[in-house]
Design a protein around this motif. Structure first.
Motif, mmCIF file in Angstrom:
data_model
loop_
_atom_site.group_PDB
_atom_site.id
_atom_site.type_symbol
_atom_site.label_atom_id
_atom_site.label_comp_id
_atom_site.label_asym_id
_atom_site.label_seq_id
_atom_site.Cartn_x
_atom_site.Cartn_y
_atom_site.Cartn_z
ATOM 1 N N ALA A 191 0.164 -16.359 10.359
ATOM 2 C CA ALA A 191 1.312 -16.591 9.591
ATOM 3 C C ALA A 191 1.343 -17.235 8.267
ATOM 4 O O ALA A 191 1.837 -16.803 7.175
ATOM 5 N N ALA A 192 0.385 -18.363 7.896
ATOM 6 C CA ALA A 192 -0.150 -18.856 6.820
ATOM 7 C C ALA A 192 -0.582 -17.841 5.779
ATOM 8 O O ALA A 192 -0.454 -17.833 4.584
ATOM 9 N N LEU A 193 -1.634 -17.109 6.492
ATOM 10 C CA LEU A 193 -2.289 -15.919 5.593
ATOM 11 C C LEU A 193 -1.201 -14.897 4.980
ATOM 12 O O LEU A 193 -1.467 -14.598 3.845
ATOM 13 N N LEU A 194 -0.158 -14.507 6.010
ATOM 14 C CA LEU A 194 0.772 -13.763 5.235
ATOM 15 C C LEU A 194 1.691 -14.310 4.166
ATOM 16 O O LEU A 194 2.109 -13.774 3.338
ATOM 17 N N GLU A 195 1.717 -15.524 4.140
ATOM 18 C CA GLU A 195 2.735 -16.470 3.144
ATOM 19 C C GLU A 195 1.516 -16.688 2.058
ATOM 20 O O GLU A 195 1.988 -17.216 0.849
ATOM 21 N N THR A 199 -7.473 -21.794 1.710
ATOM 22 C CA THR A 199 -8.042 -22.537 2.611
ATOM 23 C C THR A 199 -7.842 -24.094 2.728
ATOM 24 O O THR A 199 -7.275 -24.377 3.894
ATOM 25 N N TRP A 200 -7.580 -24.821 1.666
ATOM 26 C CA TRP A 200 -7.257 -26.163 1.593
ATOM 27 C C TRP A 200 -5.832 -26.420 2.195
ATOM 28 O O TRP A 200 -5.654 -27.303 3.159
ATOM 29 N N GLN A 201 -4.854 -25.454 1.747
ATOM 30 C CA GLN A 201 -3.338 -25.532 2.212
ATOM 31 C C GLN A 201 -3.370 -25.332 3.966
ATOM 32 O O GLN A 201 -2.628 -26.075 4.637
ATOM 33 N N LYS A 205 -2.040 -28.503 5.840
ATOM 34 C CA LYS A 205 -0.718 -28.224 6.544
ATOM 35 C C LYS A 205 -0.706 -27.874 8.045
ATOM 36 O O LYS A 205 0.191 -28.052 8.731
ATOM 37 N N ILE A 206 -1.800 -27.299 8.218
ATOM 38 C CA ILE A 206 -1.992 -26.929 9.712
ATOM 39 C C ILE A 206 -3.181 -27.343 10.621
ATOM 40 O O ILE A 206 -2.736 -28.097 11.507
ATOM 41 N N THR A 207 -4.415 -27.223 10.347
ATOM 42 C CA THR A 207 -5.260 -27.972 10.842
ATOM 43 C C THR A 207 -4.964 -29.457 11.254
ATOM 44 O O THR A 207 -5.322 -29.806 12.209
#
Length: 295
Positions: A191-195, A199-201, A205-207
């Protein structure tokens, strides 16, 4: 009939946990209670023990040596836990991706964990030797001060002990972080890739938020480990020079098994138990709300 079945279930449950409870009582709870009891007595050579209440505590806290030991333990704890955790996280992030030789690097970083710390400390003694040690040789090649007596001078002895601890535990924390990383649902990253997230975000924000339960556990375990380290100190420096690497557990060993002063050793053991208990309670109550258990 239903109440009898429920009673049998309870009895069976207690019978199954009885061996574990006996083990805990014999080797955990009883030693803790016994240590507190012994801390109230003074060991009198040739005359046994005499009850002095909290006299051991007052005497121990009043000595310069104990204050130095506590300061040493604080320096060692901060110097060993923070770099170990940071390196473990960095290694895990790098080796969680699909890179060539990933298995080899994972094994290489984790391998120090499998080596007994006493045996590893013997190897590090040679590495830190002043005249022919590899560490000084490398420093000489880099045109840095290279005639350092690492294990017999201040503050280098504590630096050497901390380096061994980082080398020992960073790979273990890496393995725990890897376990946490692999339990994160890949759909978040998709989902983050689609947005269009960078890599840092994705990491920030996720990892890191989803890795917080693992981080929470590792930090607490690292703090406890830092108060339980004694093997490398015993092998490499024996608390020297001038007690600058003497930490609380080695202090307990000295008074308990070298001086045979069970009162002081039990007092220090009780203090260690109370310190770890307070740290654990404050840690859980103070930082629990920062942990996200949503995966």
């Amino acid at each position: 009939m239903k109440s009898h079945r429920k009673l049998r279930t309870y009895i069976l449950g207690y019978v199954l946990i009885l061996p574990s409870m006996l083990f805990l009582i014999s080797f955990t709870y009883y030693p803790v209670v016994r240590s507190f009891v012994l801390s109230l007595f003074r060991q009198v050579p040739g005359a046994g023990q005499s009850f002095i209440g909290f006299g051991n505590y007052a005497e121990m806290f009043g000595t310069e040596l104990f204050r130095q030991v506590m300061w040493n333990n604080l320096i060692y704890s901060l110097g060993s836990t923070i770099p170990s955790i940071i390196l473990g996280l960095i290694f895990a992030l790098l080796l969680n991706g699909k890179i060539r030789g990933r298995g080899f690097f994972r094994f290489s970083f984790f391998y120090p964990t499998m080596i007994p710390i006493a045996a590893a400390s013997m190897v590090w003694i040679f590495l830190f030797t002043q005249s022919y040690g590899l560490v000084n040789k490398i420093l000489g090649i880099l045109h840095l001060p290279s005639n350092i007596d690492w294990l017999n001078s201040t503050p280098y002895a504590m630096v050497a002990i901390i380096c061994v601890s980082i080398w020992k535990f960073a790979g273990y924390y890496m393995l725990l972080f890897l376990s946490g990383l692999q339990s994160i649902d890949p759909s978040y990253y998709e989902a983050a890739l689609l947005e269009g997230a960078s890599t840092w975000q994705k990491t920030y924000k996720i990892t890191l938020p989803l890795l917080s339960p693992t981080t929470f556990f590792i930090v607490l375990m690292a703090i406890i480990n830092s108060f339980q380290s004694v093997d490398q100190i015993y092998v490499m420096t024996r608390g020297g020079p001038y007690n600058t690497t003497n930490v609380l557990l080695y202090y307990i060993y000295q008074y308990g098994f070298v001086y045979w002063d069970t009162g002081t050793a039990s007092t220090a053991s009780s203090v260690l138990f109370i310190i770890l208990l307070i740290i654990t309670v404050i840690y859980y109550r103070g930082l629990q709300h920062f942990v996200s258990y949503e995966r």
